[in-house]
Design a protein around this motif. Structure first.
Motif, PDB file in Angstrom:
ATOM      1  N   TRP A 142       0.778  -1.234   0.000  1.00 49.43           N
ATOM      2  CA  TRP A 142       0.000   0.000   0.000  1.00 49.43           C
ATOM      3  C   TRP A 142       0.810   1.285   0.000  1.00 49.43           C
ATOM      4  CZ3 TRP A 142      -4.716  -1.122  -1.219  1.00 49.43           C
ATOM      5  CH2 TRP A 142      -5.269  -2.354  -0.814  1.00 49.43           C
ATOM      6  N   ALA A 143       2.093   1.247   0.323  1.00 48.78           N
ATOM      7  CA  ALA A 143       2.801   2.506   0.554  1.00 48.78           C
ATOM      8  C   ALA A 143       3.173   3.239  -0.726  1.00 48.78           C
ATOM      9  CB  ALA A 143       4.058   2.255   1.384  1.00 48.78           C
ATOM     10  N   ASP A 144       3.421   2.521  -1.814  1.00 51.04           N
ATOM     11  CA  ASP A 144       3.905   3.164  -3.035  1.00 51.04           C
ATOM     12  C   ASP A 144       2.732   3.461  -3.962  1.00 51.04           C
ATOM     13  OD1 ASP A 144       5.271   4.030  -5.284  1.00 51.04           O
ATOM     14  OD2 ASP A 144       6.941   2.669  -4.945  1.00 51.04           O
ATOM     15  N   SER A 145       2.265   4.690  -3.950  1.00 54.47           N
ATOM     16  CA  SER A 145       1.077   5.041  -4.729  1.00 54.47           C
ATOM     17  C   SER A 145       1.304   4.912  -6.220  1.00 54.47           C
ATOM     18  CB  SER A 145       0.636   6.476  -4.398  1.00 54.47           C
ATOM     19  OG  SER A 145       1.673   7.393  -4.701  1.00 54.47           O
ATOM     20  N   LEU A 146       2.568   5.001  -6.670  1.00 58.72           N
ATOM     21  CA  LEU A 146       2.852   4.880  -8.098  1.00 58.72           C
ATOM     22  C   LEU A 146       2.562   3.479  -8.616  1.00 58.72           C
ATOM     23  CD1 LEU A 146       6.221   6.836  -8.371  1.00 58.72           C
ATOM     24  CD2 LEU A 146       3.953   7.595  -9.115  1.00 58.72           C
ATOM     25  N   LEU A 147       2.556   2.485  -7.714  1.00 54.31           N
ATOM     26  CA  LEU A 147       2.421   1.106  -8.145  1.00 54.31           C
ATOM     27  C   LEU A 147       1.087   0.491  -7.753  1.00 54.31           C
ATOM     28  CD1 LEU A 147       5.985  -0.140  -7.156  1.00 54.31           C
ATOM     29  CD2 LEU A 147       5.228   0.757  -9.358  1.00 54.31           C
ATOM     30  N   LEU A 148       0.186   1.259  -7.173  1.00 58.05           N
ATOM     31  CA  LEU A 148      -1.063   0.679  -6.704  1.00 58.05           C
ATOM     32  C   LEU A 148      -1.984   0.300  -7.852  1.00 58.05           C
ATOM     33  CD1 LEU A 148      -1.957   2.793  -3.540  1.00 58.05           C
ATOM     34  CD2 LEU A 148      -0.985   0.513  -3.672  1.00 58.05           C
ATOM     35  N   GLU A 149      -1.976   1.069  -8.925  1.00 60.83           N
ATOM     36  CA  GLU A 149      -2.828   0.757 -10.063  1.00 60.83           C
ATOM     37  C   GLU A 149      -2.059  -0.146 -11.022  1.00 60.83           C
ATOM     38  OE1 GLU A 149      -5.947   1.442 -10.461  1.00 60.83           O
ATOM     39  OE2 GLU A 149      -6.097   2.617  -8.630  1.00 60.83           O
ATOM     40  N   PRO A 150      -2.530  -1.373 -11.267  1.00 60.87           N
ATOM     41  CA  PRO A 150      -1.793  -2.314 -12.124  1.00 60.87           C
ATOM     42  C   PRO A 150      -1.993  -1.996 -13.596  1.00 60.87           C
ATOM     43  CG  PRO A 150      -3.822  -3.320 -11.370  1.00 60.87           C
ATOM     44  CD  PRO A 150      -3.760  -1.972 -10.714  1.00 60.87           C
ATOM     45  N   ASP A 151      -1.470  -0.833 -14.037  1.00 60.12           N
ATOM     46  CA  ASP A 151      -1.677  -0.404 -15.414  1.00 60.12           C
ATOM     47  C   ASP A 151      -0.453  -0.614 -16.289  1.00 60.12           C
ATOM     48  OD1 ASP A 151      -0.005   1.417 -14.332  1.00 60.12           O
ATOM     49  OD2 ASP A 151      -1.278   3.176 -14.676  1.00 60.12           O
ATOM     50  N   GLY A 152       0.545  -1.292 -15.761  1.00 63.13           N
ATOM     51  CA  GLY A 152       1.745  -1.549 -16.541  1.00 63.13           C
ATOM     52  C   GLY A 152       2.882  -0.601 -16.241  1.00 63.13           C
TER      53      GLY A 152
END
Length: 359
Positions: A142-152
């Protein structure tokens, strides 16, 4: 314990897939008190470009499954084979199904299995402030907001390296603590089995996504568990106020980490020496046999210790221990004697300066 691997290269901590970056992550986790953890694998060069440290994402993956069988239960552990697949599966959730013989698959999980939401990890951290892994997994999930959305976005450049590290951290924790595997939605226990029956289990995503994740399957026969074998070729070398341990992985079992315990009373009571498991990383050269190592820097010279080394399975369980006895020894040579005021009168009289020590 009986473990059945569906895939020859299954490792819930994907050491082969993320060799460079996960090794750095694992070394950061050692924080060993009372000794030094050692790995035989060299670290990647600090000048290496980020893209060279992250595995290439193929655009699809498969769920890897392992099973531990006992006479009254089957424990399942699984994980997608890529860091991005893990992000996708965290959003969709997983479903566990089972069939007997050639029958139809029956769903065993009425609710889809998801990782805990952040607040549950935070509550658990407050309730168990000394727990080693809740904070680690909270950060990974949960901490890294850049990686929360699995959009590639987590499959290229710096994001790929960071996601690979977080993937390795999270699965390392799940391997070493069954409660963490439950919290991540990567573990299920089937207690409705019958001794002697054969089952096929299937783990699949709850819903399809553009990033394809194929289901994973494992076949089992329910029987009494067998003990897991110990690490092999455990040796101890006694040096000045320290003892060096070396061992090799068990060929028939892939352990995700190792714990070392020491007894100072002949084996009656053991105290764990490393608070965080030691990870053995595969060597780049397949001809090099990987080895684990630990140095006890708190040993007292000539005091005999008993050491135990145990592997940790993907189910958070410890193997049969390997044991060895050893003692540190005084390897410092005494000072050279100094001849002081020699006299000769028919015979020689020699006074020896012992540096303040009694004869």
């Amino acid at each position: 314990m009986t473990t059945i691997m569906h895939h020859a290269h299954f490792r819930p901590v994907p050491l082969r897939a993320v060799r460079g970056t996960l090794m750095v992550a694992s070394l950061l986790l050692f924080a060993v008190g009372g000794g030094t953890a050692q790995s035989v694998q060299s670290q990647p060069s600090a000048s290496a470009a980020p893209d060279t440290l992250a595995p290439h994402d193929p655009g699809f993956t498969k769920i890897m499954v392992a099973a531990r069988v006992d006479k009254d239960s089957v424990v399942l552990r699984w994980a997608p084979g890529t860091p991005h697949g893990w992000r996708v599966a965290n959003r969709t959730g997983d479903v566990v199904e089972r069939r007997s013989g050639n029958g139809e698959f029956i769903r065993l999980t009425p609710d889809t299995l998801h990782p805990w939401l952040a607040f549950r990890f935070i509550d658990s951290m407050r309730a168990q402030p000394d727990h080693k892994y809740f904070g680690l997994v909270l950060n990974a999930l949960w901490a890294d907001s850049l990686l929360l959305e699995p959009d590639g976005a987590d499959t290229v450049g710096d994001n790929a390296v960071r996601n690979t590290n977080l993937f390795g951290y999270a699965l390392f924790a799940a391997d070493n603590d069954a409660s963490i595997a439950d919290a991540m939605g990567l573990r299920f226990v089937d207690r409705t089995v019958k001794l002697g029956d054969r089952y096929t289990y299937r783990i699949r995503m709850n819903e399809p996504r553009d990033y394809r994740i194929d289901p994973g399957e494992v076949e089992v026969e329910v029987r009494a568990a067998q003990p897991t074998p110990p690490p092999v070729n455990l040796t101890a070398r006694g040096l000045e106020r320290r003892i060096e341990l070396r061992w090799e992985p068990q060929p028939s079992e892939e352990y995700t980490g190792y714990v070392i315990a020491r007894s100072a009373d002949g084996g009656k009571k053991f105290v764990q020496m490393n608070p965080t498991p030691i990870v053995i990383v595969d060597a780049d050269d397949p001809a090099v046999r990987p080895r684990g190592g630990f140095t006890d820097t708190t040993a007292v010279n000539y005091k005999v210790y008993v050491y135990r080394v145990q592997g940790i399975t993907a189910f958070g369980e410890r193997s049969t221990p390997a044991e060895v006895r050893a003692f540190a020894r005084d390897l410092t040579p005494p000072p050279a004697p100094l001849l002081k005021n020699p006299k000769q009168a028919g015979r020689a009289t020699v006074q020896q300066d012992r540096g303040g020590r009694n004869p």
